[in-house]
Design a protein around this motif. Structure first.
Motif, PDB file in Angstrom:
ATOM      1  N   SER A 440     -13.058  36.012  -5.402  1.00  0.00           N
ATOM      2  CA  SER A 440     -14.034  35.900  -4.317  1.00  0.00           C
ATOM      3  C   SER A 440     -14.363  37.265  -3.719  1.00  0.00           C
ATOM      4  O   SER A 440     -13.495  38.139  -3.599  1.00  0.00           O
ATOM      5  CB  SER A 440     -13.495  34.995  -3.199  1.00  0.00           C
ATOM      6  N   CYS A 441     -15.630  37.437  -3.331  1.00  0.00           N
ATOM      7  CA  CYS A 441     -16.076  38.653  -2.656  1.00  0.00           C
ATOM      8  C   CYS A 441     -15.816  38.510  -1.163  1.00  0.00           C
ATOM      9  O   CYS A 441     -16.305  37.552  -0.530  1.00  0.00           O
ATOM     10  CB  CYS A 441     -17.564  38.891  -2.924  1.00  0.00           C
ATOM     11  N   GLU A 442     -15.080  39.421  -0.587  1.00  0.00           N
ATOM     12  CA  GLU A 442     -14.763  39.357   0.830  1.00  0.00           C
ATOM     13  C   GLU A 442     -15.965  39.681   1.716  1.00  0.00           C
ATOM     14  O   GLU A 442     -15.982  39.336   2.899  1.00  0.00           O
ATOM     15  CB  GLU A 442     -13.607  40.314   1.150  1.00  0.00           C
ATOM     16  N   ALA A 443     -16.957  40.350   1.118  1.00  0.00           N
ATOM     17  CA  ALA A 443     -18.127  40.759   1.902  1.00  0.00           C
ATOM     18  C   ALA A 443     -19.133  39.620   2.082  1.00  0.00           C
ATOM     19  O   ALA A 443     -19.635  39.377   3.181  1.00  0.00           O
ATOM     20  CB  ALA A 443     -18.803  41.963   1.254  1.00  0.00           C
ATOM     21  N   CYS A 444     -19.415  38.872   0.986  1.00  0.00           N
ATOM     22  CA  CYS A 444     -20.460  37.853   1.077  1.00  0.00           C
ATOM     23  C   CYS A 444     -20.027  36.463   0.636  1.00  0.00           C
ATOM     24  O   CYS A 444     -20.799  35.507   0.734  1.00  0.00           O
ATOM     25  CB  CYS A 444     -21.682  38.274   0.243  1.00  0.00           C
ATOM     26  N   LYS A 452     -13.497  41.503 -13.538  1.00  0.00           N
ATOM     27  CA  LYS A 452     -14.388  42.645 -13.787  1.00  0.00           C
ATOM     28  C   LYS A 452     -15.808  42.361 -13.275  1.00  0.00           C
ATOM     29  O   LYS A 452     -16.524  43.271 -12.839  1.00  0.00           O
ATOM     30  CB  LYS A 452     -14.404  42.999 -15.270  1.00  0.00           C
ATOM     31  N   THR A 453     -16.215  41.069 -13.302  1.00  0.00           N
ATOM     32  CA  THR A 453     -17.519  40.706 -12.756  1.00  0.00           C
ATOM     33  C   THR A 453     -17.535  40.898 -11.252  1.00  0.00           C
ATOM     34  O   THR A 453     -18.531  41.352 -10.672  1.00  0.00           O
ATOM     35  CB  THR A 453     -17.858  39.247 -13.106  1.00  0.00           C
ATOM     36  N   LEU A 454     -16.415  40.563 -10.595  1.00  0.00           N
ATOM     37  CA  LEU A 454     -16.298  40.784  -9.149  1.00  0.00           C
ATOM     38  C   LEU A 454     -16.373  42.271  -8.836  1.00  0.00           C
ATOM     39  O   LEU A 454     -17.061  42.681  -7.882  1.00  0.00           O
ATOM     40  CB  LEU A 454     -14.983  40.206  -8.619  1.00  0.00           C
ATOM     41  N   VAL A 455     -15.689  43.105  -9.640  1.00  0.00           N
ATOM     42  CA  VAL A 455     -15.692  44.559  -9.416  1.00  0.00           C
ATOM     43  C   VAL A 455     -17.117  45.101  -9.517  1.00  0.00           C
ATOM     44  O   VAL A 455     -17.568  45.920  -8.683  1.00  0.00           O
ATOM     45  CB  VAL A 455     -14.771  45.264 -10.433  1.00  0.00           C
ATOM     46  N   THR A 456     -17.870  44.629 -10.532  1.00  0.00           N
ATOM     47  CA  THR A 456     -19.259  45.056 -10.694  1.00  0.00           C
ATOM     48  C   THR A 456     -20.104  44.626  -9.499  1.00  0.00           C
ATOM     49  O   THR A 456     -20.935  45.394  -8.974  1.00  0.00           O
ATOM     50  CB  THR A 456     -19.842  44.465 -11.992  1.00  0.00           C
ATOM     51  N   HIS A 457     -19.881  43.385  -9.053  1.00  0.00           N
ATOM     52  CA  HIS A 457     -20.621  42.858  -7.901  1.00  0.00           C
ATOM     53  C   HIS A 457     -20.345  43.677  -6.637  1.00  0.00           C
ATOM     54  O   HIS A 457     -21.261  43.925  -5.833  1.00  0.00           O
ATOM     55  CB  HIS A 457     -20.245  41.388  -7.666  1.00  0.00           C
ATOM     56  N   MET A 458     -19.101  44.082  -6.435  1.00  0.00           N
ATOM     57  CA  MET A 458     -18.724  44.810  -5.222  1.00  0.00           C
ATOM     58  C   MET A 458     -19.507  46.111  -5.084  1.00  0.00           C
ATOM     59  O   MET A 458     -19.744  46.597  -3.970  1.00  0.00           O
ATOM     60  CB  MET A 458     -17.216  45.108  -5.222  1.00  0.00           C
ATOM     61  N   ARG A 459     -19.957  46.667  -6.213  1.00  0.00           N
ATOM     62  CA  ARG A 459     -20.721  47.921  -6.177  1.00  0.00           C
ATOM     63  C   ARG A 459     -22.071  47.729  -5.510  1.00  0.00           C
ATOM     64  O   ARG A 459     -22.657  48.667  -4.977  1.00  0.00           O
ATOM     65  CB  ARG A 459     -20.883  48.472  -7.581  1.00  0.00           C
ATOM     66  N   THR A 460     -22.599  46.492  -5.557  1.00  0.00           N
ATOM     67  CA  THR A 460     -23.885  46.235  -4.911  1.00  0.00           C
ATOM     68  C   THR A 460     -23.783  46.390  -3.410  1.00  0.00           C
ATOM     69  O   THR A 460     -24.756  46.700  -2.729  1.00  0.00           O
ATOM     70  CB  THR A 460     -24.416  44.823  -5.250  1.00  0.00           C
TER      71      THR A 460
END
Length: 465
Positions: A440-444, A452-460
């Motif tokens: 899960s993304c803590e931001a949104c 690895k998909t979460l890590v890529t998403h966090m860059r946004t």
């Protein structure tokens, strides 16, 4: 007519004792004897020890007591040189040399060197048990048996081992325990030269030559060669665990189990390997370790022929054939073939991480994980690929790497039959079918199937800021 001296002695014996106790009527020749006697009624103890505070009714008793602190032993045996603090103790000791037993039982004729031993013996015939426990009502014919029993209730263990700190209720238990450190085995079998730390162990061993098993369990019909083993066996029926650890409160059915458990707190490792100087807390661990040097694997699987250094390893291995998993997690229901694996698993729920890195302070649930982590500080990569010379810090990484060369893909998906060289790749793949998204993304709050998909998403999020 009596001889003049005998007549004088007779008059002295018949002479009236002028000093009488007004409370009980006892009479004494000397006034100071009467004074001391009266204190038995009043409870007065005017003579006190300056070292420990003990008090006494008579000065003579204080003098005797002080020898405990000073170590003075003025009464020596002329035959063996042993010394004693009291004359009466020397008199009793001398009978061990002379064999004198002046106190006889009128009922059965048994003789004893001490009067108090005769008094205790007479209770066998009378059935008298004058010492009663106010806690549980148990009665005893001997005072020392009563004193020992009371320690069960009050937890008192006055005899402590100077080596490991283990305490005992009885002195003879401490004496026997000390032999676990010294290795002394004073009791030898004359048939096969085996030696033992305890006389009871020798007595039990002798039954192995005779085949006699005189002790019978009324619950299940099992026979035992000695009473101690029967007592231990009975605890399997009663569930009794009378031996408790003072440090953590864990309880055990056998004293030997407690002794070995205490080493987990003290860190004591009394069993050393002569080949490499490694030390171990348990003898059986040393025996298994030595097989690393000798290559011996005496425990074999009858199904597949695999052999092991330890019996418990064989028992655990057999479960891989039977699929038996007797150790279950009460939190999530997961089952395991070995208790050690359940203990490790429970740390997932408890969050316990008992293995800490001394360099950076990171903690781990498994010792093996800590060992692998330490290699990140040392840079050591002890596992090498024989094909391409790549090196790795962990053995399982090497195993995964070798599949690149062999093409082996042992992990198969039961849904679509896809195969993978690594177990974590299969686990990740299965989320395609289950739609599980554990990251899960803590931001949104967005969720993803793969880290690895979460890590890529966090860059946004970071690129926007």
């Amino acid at each position: 007519m009596l001889h003049p001296q005998l007549e004088e002695n007779y008059k002295i014996e018949k002479r009236e004792k002028p000093h009488s106790c007004e409370i009980c009527g006892a009479s004494f020749n000397q006034k100071n004897s009467l004074v001391a006697h009266i204190r038995t009624h009043t409870g007065e103890k005017p003579y006190s020890c300056t070292d420990c505070g003990s008090s006494f009714t008579e000065k003579a008793n204080l003098v005797k007591h002080m020898r405990i602190h000073t170590g003075v032993k003025p009464y020596s045996c002329s035959m063996c040189g042993n010394s004693f603090t009291q004359k009466a103790s020397l008199v009793l000791h001398m009978r061990t040399h002379t064999g004198e037993k002046p106190f006889s039982c009128e009922t059965c004729g048994s003789s004893f060197s001490r009067k108090d031993t005769l008094v205790d013996h007479m209770r066998i015939h009378s059935g008298e048990k004058p010492y009663s426990c106010e806690v549980c009502g148990a009665s005893f014919s001997r005072k020392n048996s009563f004193v020992y029993h009371m320690r069960i209730h009050n937890g008192e263990k006055p005899y402590s081992c100077e080596v490991c700190g283990t305490s005992f209720r009885q002195k003879n238990s401490l004496v026997a325990h000390i032999r676990t450190h010294s290795g002394e085995k004073p009791y030898s079998c004359q048939t096969c030269d085996s030696s033992f730390r305890h006389k009871s162990s020798l007595d039990a061993h002798l039954h192995t030559h005779t085949g006699i098993k005189p002790h019978f369990c009324e619950k299940c019909g099992s026979f035992f060669s000695d009473k101690a083993n029967l007592v231990k066996h009975m605890r399997t029926h009663s569930g009794e665990k009378p031996y408790s650890c003072r440090v953590c409160g864990s309880s055990f059915s056998e004293n030997a189990s407690l002794v070995t458990h205490v080493r987990t707190h003290t860190g004591e490792k009394p069993y050393s390997c002569e080949m490499c100087s490694s030390s171990f807390a348990y003898k059986e661990t040393l025996v298994a370790h030595i097989r690393k040097h000798t290559g011996e694997t005496p425990y074999s699987c009858e199904i597949c022929g695999s052999s092991f250094r330890q019996k418990n390893s064989l028992v655990a291995h057999i479960r891989t054939h039977s699929a038996e998993k007797p150790f279950s997690c009460t939190d999530c229901g997961s089952s395991f073939t070995e208790k050690a694996n359940l203990v490790k698993h429970m740390r997932i729920h408890s969050g316990e991480k008992p293995y800490s890195c001394s360099v950076c302070g990171n903690s781990f649930t498994l010792k093996g994980t800590l060992v692998s982590h330490m290699l990140t500080h040392t840079g050591e990569k002890p596992y090498s690929c024989e094909i391409c010379d790549s090196s790795f810090s962990r053995k399982n990484i090497l195993v995964n790497h070798m599949r690149i060369h062999s093409g082996e893909k042992p992990y198969s998906c039961e849904v679509c039959n896809s195969s993978f060289s690594r177990k974590d790749s299969l686990t990740s793949h299965l989320r395609i079918h289950t739609d599980e998204k554990p990251y899960s993304c803590e931001a949104c709050g967005s969720v993803f199937s793969h880290k690895k998909t979460l890590v890529t998403h966090m860059r946004t999020h970071t690129e926007r800021t």
